[in-house]
Scaffold this motif. Structure first.
Motif, PDB file in Angstrom:
ATOM      1  N   PRO A   1       0.809  -1.228   0.000  1.00  0.00           N
ATOM      2  CA  PRO A   1       0.000   0.000   0.000  1.00  0.00           C
ATOM      3  C   PRO A   1       0.838   1.273   0.000  1.00  0.00           C
ATOM      4  O   PRO A   1       0.404   2.298  -0.527  1.00  0.00           O
ATOM      5  N   LYS A   2       2.045   1.234   0.574  1.00  0.00           N
ATOM      6  CA  LYS A   2       2.903   2.420   0.563  1.00  0.00           C
ATOM      7  C   LYS A   2       3.314   2.778  -0.862  1.00  0.00           C
ATOM      8  O   LYS A   2       3.361   3.951  -1.236  1.00  0.00           O
ATOM      9  N   ALA A   3       3.601   1.751  -1.660  1.00  0.00           N
ATOM     10  CA  ALA A   3       3.950   2.007  -3.059  1.00  0.00           C
ATOM     11  C   ALA A   3       2.762   2.597  -3.808  1.00  0.00           C
ATOM     12  O   ALA A   3       2.924   3.517  -4.619  1.00  0.00           O
ATOM     13  N   ALA A   4       1.568   2.084  -3.545  1.00  0.00           N
ATOM     14  CA  ALA A   4       0.377   2.610  -4.212  1.00  0.00           C
ATOM     15  C   ALA A   4       0.170   4.075  -3.859  1.00  0.00           C
ATOM     16  O   ALA A   4      -0.149   4.902  -4.733  1.00  0.00           O
ATOM     17  N   ALA A   5       0.361   4.415  -2.573  1.00  0.00           N
ATOM     18  CA  ALA A   5       0.219   5.815  -2.159  1.00  0.00           C
ATOM     19  C   ALA A   5       1.270   6.693  -2.825  1.00  0.00           C
ATOM     20  O   ALA A   5       0.986   7.827  -3.243  1.00  0.00           O
ATOM     21  N   ALA A   6       2.496   6.172  -2.969  1.00  0.00           N
ATOM     22  CA  ALA A   6       3.570   6.938  -3.598  1.00  0.00           C
ATOM     23  C   ALA A   6       3.293   7.168  -5.080  1.00  0.00           C
ATOM     24  O   ALA A   6       3.537   8.268  -5.609  1.00  0.00           O
ATOM     25  N   VAL A   7       2.779   6.158  -5.754  1.00  0.00           N
ATOM     26  CA  VAL A   7       2.459   6.318  -7.181  1.00  0.00           C
ATOM     27  C   VAL A   7       1.314   7.305  -7.357  1.00  0.00           C
ATOM     28  O   VAL A   7       1.303   8.121  -8.290  1.00  0.00           O
ATOM     29  N   LEU A   8       0.331   7.252  -6.462  1.00  0.00           N
ATOM     30  CA  LEU A   8      -0.787   8.204  -6.514  1.00  0.00           C
ATOM     31  C   LEU A   8      -0.268   9.640  -6.455  1.00  0.00           C
ATOM     32  O   LEU A   8      -0.696  10.499  -7.229  1.00  0.00           O
ATOM     33  N   GLU A   9       0.679   9.878  -5.526  1.00  0.00           N
ATOM     34  CA  GLU A   9       1.256  11.218  -5.387  1.00  0.00           C
ATOM     35  C   GLU A   9       2.066  11.603  -6.626  1.00  0.00           C
ATOM     36  O   GLU A   9       1.961  12.732  -7.129  1.00  0.00           O
ATOM     37  N   ALA A  10       2.854  10.659  -7.133  1.00  0.00           N
ATOM     38  CA  ALA A  10       3.697  10.948  -8.291  1.00  0.00           C
ATOM     39  C   ALA A  10       2.856  11.218  -9.535  1.00  0.00           C
ATOM     40  O   ALA A  10       3.200  12.089 -10.348  1.00  0.00           O
ATOM     41  N   ALA A  11       1.783  10.482  -9.689  1.00  0.00           N
ATOM     42  CA  ALA A  11       0.894  10.716 -10.831  1.00  0.00           C
ATOM     43  C   ALA A  11       0.274  12.102 -10.750  1.00  0.00           C
ATOM     44  O   ALA A  11       0.167  12.817 -11.760  1.00  0.00           O
TER      45      ALA A  11
ATOM     46  N   VAL B   1      -8.041   8.694 -27.709  1.00  0.00           N
ATOM     47  CA  VAL B   1      -6.808   7.922 -27.856  1.00  0.00           C
ATOM     48  C   VAL B   1      -5.613   8.746 -27.379  1.00  0.00           C
ATOM     49  O   VAL B   1      -4.736   8.239 -26.662  1.00  0.00           O
ATOM     50  N   ALA B   2      -5.565  10.016 -27.764  1.00  0.00           N
ATOM     51  CA  ALA B   2      -4.445  10.874 -27.353  1.00  0.00           C
ATOM     52  C   ALA B   2      -4.374  11.004 -25.836  1.00  0.00           C
ATOM     53  O   ALA B   2      -3.277  10.974 -25.240  1.00  0.00           O
ATOM     54  N   GLU B   3      -5.534  11.141 -25.173  1.00  0.00           N
ATOM     55  CA  GLU B   3      -5.551  11.253 -23.712  1.00  0.00           C
ATOM     56  C   GLU B   3      -5.154   9.940 -23.052  1.00  0.00           C
ATOM     57  O   GLU B   3      -4.473   9.937 -22.017  1.00  0.00           O
ATOM     58  N   ALA B   4      -5.548   8.820 -23.640  1.00  0.00           N
ATOM     59  CA  ALA B   4      -5.133   7.517 -23.124  1.00  0.00           C
ATOM     60  C   ALA B   4      -3.619   7.370 -23.200  1.00  0.00           C
ATOM     61  O   ALA B   4      -2.967   6.902 -22.251  1.00  0.00           O
ATOM     62  N   GLU B   5      -3.045   7.764 -24.323  1.00  0.00           N
ATOM     63  CA  GLU B   5      -1.585   7.692 -24.496  1.00  0.00           C
ATOM     64  C   GLU B   5      -0.881   8.599 -23.485  1.00  0.00           C
ATOM     65  O   GLU B   5       0.111   8.200 -22.852  1.00  0.00           O
ATOM     66  N   GLN B   6      -1.390   9.811 -23.317  1.00  0.00           N
ATOM     67  CA  GLN B   6      -0.785  10.749 -22.375  1.00  0.00           C
ATOM     68  C   GLN B   6      -0.857  10.215 -20.946  1.00  0.00           C
ATOM     69  O   GLN B   6       0.124  10.258 -20.195  1.00  0.00           O
ATOM     70  N   GLY B   7      -2.038   9.704 -20.552  1.00  0.00           N
ATOM     71  CA  GLY B   7      -2.201   9.178 -19.204  1.00  0.00           C
ATOM     72  C   GLY B   7      -1.289   7.996 -18.933  1.00  0.00           C
ATOM     73  O   GLY B   7      -0.704   7.876 -17.843  1.00  0.00           O
ATOM     74  N   ALA B   8      -1.160   7.098 -19.906  1.00  0.00           N
ATOM     75  CA  ALA B   8      -0.285   5.936 -19.741  1.00  0.00           C
ATOM     76  C   ALA B   8       1.169   6.372 -19.572  1.00  0.00           C
ATOM     77  O   ALA B   8       1.917   5.810 -18.763  1.00  0.00           O
ATOM     78  N   GLU B   9       1.580   7.391 -20.328  1.00  0.00           N
ATOM     79  CA  GLU B   9       2.958   7.890 -20.213  1.00  0.00           C
ATOM     80  C   GLU B   9       3.213   8.472 -18.830  1.00  0.00           C
ATOM     81  O   GLU B   9       4.237   8.186 -18.179  1.00  0.00           O
ATOM     82  N   ILE B  10       2.276   9.293 -18.334  1.00  0.00           N
ATOM     83  CA  ILE B  10       2.430   9.873 -17.002  1.00  0.00           C
ATOM     84  C   ILE B  10       2.474   8.793 -15.940  1.00  0.00           C
ATOM     85  O   ILE B  10       3.306   8.819 -15.022  1.00  0.00           O
ATOM     86  N   LEU B  11       1.583   7.811 -16.073  1.00  0.00           N
ATOM     87  CA  LEU B  11       1.530   6.760 -15.054  1.00  0.00           C
ATOM     88  C   LEU B  11       2.782   5.889 -15.106  1.00  0.00           C
ATOM     89  O   LEU B  11       3.288   5.464 -14.049  1.00  0.00           O
ATOM     90  N   GLY B  12       3.323   5.652 -16.291  1.00  0.00           N
ATOM     91  CA  GLY B  12       4.566   4.904 -16.403  1.00  0.00           C
ATOM     92  C   GLY B  12       5.700   5.623 -15.692  1.00  0.00           C
ATOM     93  O   GLY B  12       6.498   5.002 -14.947  1.00  0.00           O
ATOM     94  N   GLU B  13       5.795   6.930 -15.885  1.00  0.00           N
ATOM     95  CA  GLU B  13       6.818   7.717 -15.199  1.00  0.00           C
ATOM     96  C   GLU B  13       6.625   7.692 -13.683  1.00  0.00           C
ATOM     97  O   GLU B  13       7.584   7.589 -12.920  1.00  0.00           O
TER      98      GLU B  13
END
Length: 427
Positions: A371-381, A409-421
């Motif tokens: 859960p700590k990792a999930a909270a950290a990713v939430l903040e980073a996103a 499609v463009a928003e899906a691509e953008q969101g996936a890129e942000i979440l990957g980072e």
């Protein structure tokens, strides 16, 4: 800490959760984006917990709400209500339930509460079968059938609840079985459980478990359950609060993935039908809906304003094939998310259907929830300009992704890129 945050803490319960170390005040939205009080813009991949289902500030809905509010805002169910009747007619037809009756509420919790009342009255039993890892609401009765410890604050209950295997495919005693054997094992468990009961009123199940982390059984499980339930006279309640209105892409309702022997006896809905307005409801066969032998009304359920919003939103959703968009863009998004998550040892699974996607995080090299990792990713996103949610049956270690169904499609691509980072920065 902001002044508004301090004021919130001074008057709100301790258990009223806020996301983020520095909580957001969202001031306005447009399409798939929202802005906070500091002027920051975010791509919204959670939609107010799957509730802004179509788009923020959708003109068709805001116009319908404004026009209806200019005529009459409230009347209660004691008077004829044209928008309520019109929306009920459409929902009944879409439900697939023969001779359907519709009762509107103001939330999914209240809808499930009403479904429990109907089922227990119809069957003369206070026993309820529910799925492990489930979530059905925050009222006293719905908490008592919620199979997720994180969201069930008391063991006291007006019901006797018995929990069934099957809602989570990838964990538990049957996880290593094939889909066919998994279904067989869960059906055998249900058969055995029914042999030790005095006749439950109903089985309530989410076709895709929402708060539980977007987990789901193999298609066909609930059809197999239905054969057993029918032999015992037990009703099937499909909780479509999160899966309804085409979000899964493949189907309009989640139950349709298990539809070989017809629709459920009772169906509940809420969340996205009003695109942010407070609408929930129950659909049931007439003989089940008419089981109550006492008076009942709803003061706020079926409000003319919320019904106008629901009609406009449902019309927009159908005319623009947002279910098809959820299937197409959701399919692309899940593949992109699997690609960006592939290099992260913290990601156990990327799963989902349509625009209902979960990323389960674990401590690297183990199957233990993180859960700590999930909270950290939430903040980073958030730092990257993306809003997502959290959930899961193992200490909220699943990232929940559920954008408005008009996602491009463009928003899906953008969101996936942000979440990957965010994943690679925070895990």
């Amino acid at each position: 800490m902001s002044g508004l945050h301090e004021r919130h803490l001074a008057v709100s319960p301790d258990w009223l959760t806020l996301y983020y170390r520095n909580p957001l005040e969202l001031t306005h939205g447009d399409g798939r984006h929202v802005w906070d009080a500091d002027g920051n813009r975010y791509l919204d991949f959670f939609g107010g917990i799957l509730t802004t289902m179509t788009a923020h500030a959708l003109p068709e809905v805001t116009k319908a709400v404004s026009e209806q509010a200019g005529r009459i805002i409230h009347s209660s169910t004691l008077y004829l209500n044209r928008p309520m009747v019109e929306l009920a007619e459409r929902v009944a037809a879409l439900s697939g339930i023969p001779d359907a009756r519709v009762f509107f509420t103001t939330s999914g919790t209240e809808a499930n509460d009403a479904a429990l009342l109907l089922a227990t009255a119809h069957r003369g039993s206070n026993q309820i079968l529910a799925m492990r890892n489930s979530y059905h609401g925050r009222s006293f009765s719905t908490v008592s059938i919620t199979g997720n410890r994180s969201w069930s604050p008391t063991s006291l209950s007006p019901l006797q609840t018995l929990y069934v295997h099957g809602g989570v495919r990838g964990r538990g005693p049957y996880a290593e079985l094939s889909d066919e054997r998994f279904i067989e094992a869960c059906v055998a468990d249900l058969e055995d459980l029914l042999g030790h009961t005095r006749g439950p009123a109903a089985l309530i199940a989410e076709p895709v478990q929402g708060v539980g982390g977007f987990t789901a059984p193999p298609d066909g499980l609930y059809a197999a359950f239905r054969e057993v339930l029918d032999r015992h006279g037990v009703l099937w309640i499909s909780d479509e609060v999160q899966t309804g209105w085409g979000r899964t892409g493949d189907h309009f309702w989640g139950w349709q993935a298990h539809a070989s022997n017809g629709p459920p006896d009772i169906l509940t809905f809420a969340k996205g039908i009003g695109n942010g307005m407070a609408i929930g409801g129950v659909v049931a066969r007439a003989d089940v809906m008419n089981s109550l032998d006492a008076n009942s009304i709803s003061t706020f359920g079926g409000s003319p304003v919320t019904m106008a919003a629901g009609l406009a939103n449902l019309t927009y959703l159908l005319e623009h094939d947002l279910q098809g968009n959820a299937r197409r863009v959701g399919g692309l998004l899940i593949e992109r998310l699997r690609a960006v998550a592939a290099g992260s040892p913290a990601v156990r699974e990327v799963r989902g259907r349509g625009l209902m996607i979960g990323i389960e995080l674990v401590r690297p090299g183990t199957g233990e929830a993180d859960p700590k990792a999930a909270a950290a990713v939430l903040e980073a996103a958030r730092e990257g300009g993306l809003l997502i949610g959290k959930g899961g049956g193992h200490d909220t270690s699943v990232l929940r992704i559920a954008p408005p169904l008009s996602l491009t499609v463009a928003e899906a691509e953008q969101g996936a890129e942000i979440l990957g980072e965010a994943l690679h920065a925070a895990t």
